[in-house]
Scaffold this motif. Structure first.
Motif, short mmCIF file in Angstrom:
data_model
loop_
_atom_site.label_atom_id
_atom_site.label_comp_id
_atom_site.label_asym_id
_atom_site.label_seq_id
_atom_site.Cartn_x
_atom_site.Cartn_y
_atom_site.Cartn_z
N ASP A 9 6.32 6.82 -0.54
CA ASP A 9 5.65 5.64 -1.08
C ASP A 9 6.07 4.40 -0.32
O ASP A 9 7.22 4.25 0.07
N GLU A 25 -1.61 3.25 -8.95
CA GLU A 25 -2.06 4.37 -9.76
C GLU A 25 -1.94 5.68 -8.98
O GLU A 25 -1.40 6.67 -9.49
N ARG A 26 -2.43 5.68 -7.76
CA ARG A 26 -2.43 6.89 -6.93
C ARG A 26 -1.01 7.39 -6.67
O ARG A 26 -0.75 8.60 -6.69
N GLU A 27 -0.07 6.47 -6.45
CA GLU A 27 1.31 6.86 -6.15
C GLU A 27 2.13 7.15 -7.40
O GLU A 27 3.31 7.47 -7.30
N LYS A 72 -5.00 0.25 -7.29
CA LYS A 72 -5.38 1.65 -7.06
C LYS A 72 -4.25 2.42 -6.39
O LYS A 72 -4.00 3.59 -6.71
N ARG A 73 -3.53 1.79 -5.46
CA ARG A 73 -2.40 2.44 -4.79
C ARG A 73 -1.28 2.72 -5.80
O ARG A 73 -0.69 3.80 -5.81
#
Length: 163
Positions: free
Chosen positions: A3, A47-49, A44-45
């Motif tokens: 991350d 959330e995605r990570e 969004k990143r």
């Protein structure tokens, strides 16, 4: 894949959405000082990570008749890997158990149960909790009053890197 380290804008987004998960993107952008597109990309990143794992409503427990809280200390017959795994798997299936924590000290687990009243709790204890595998002993602690309930995490500013 590792991350990307969080910067001050990421931390500000995390603070804002934990306070109000329904905040509009425009309000979020204004609050943290970024335009909508970069703000949305960061959100969004996060959330995605897996930094943000969901958005939830907070209920008035009295209105939904779930304001009776009992904490239960649990001791297992044994704490071998097999016993722990069986207990962990089974406890996840009991909807009435709001949280379950493995503990160090004089007992093995601490459960939190929310229900309507003592009669409802007695039913949950006898029909669900006492049937958990490997259970040796339980000790129940009904809560008299909920003084503080907070679903937010204090994001210590001392841990946030300054950029």
């Amino acid at each position: 894949m590792t991350d990307k380290p969080l910067d001050k804008f990421d931390w500000q987004i995390l603070e804002a959405v934990q306070e109000n998960g329904r905040m509009s993107l425009a309000d979020l952008s204004d609050r943290i000082g970024l335009s909508k597109t970069p703000c949305q990309l960061r959100l969004k990143r996060l959330e995605r990570e897996g930094y943000i794992t969901g958005y939830h409503a907070r209920f008035n427990m009295r209105k939904i008749r779930q304001n009776y809280v009992v904490f239960i200390q649990v001791k297992l017959e044994a704490t071998s890997r097999r016993h722990i795994d069986e207990f962990n798997k089974a406890v996840k299936k009991v909807d009435a158990i709001q949280s379950c924590h493995m503990m160090a000290g004089g007992f093995d687990y601490l459960l939190k149960v929310r229900c309507r009243d003592m009669e409802d709790y007695r039913s949950i204890l006898t029909d669900c909790i006492n049937d958990l595998p490997g259970l040796y002993q339980t000790t129940s602690f009904p809560a008299m009053e909920e003084v503080k309930r907070n679903s937010t995490v204090h994001l210590a500013h001392s841990l946030i890197q300054k950029y």
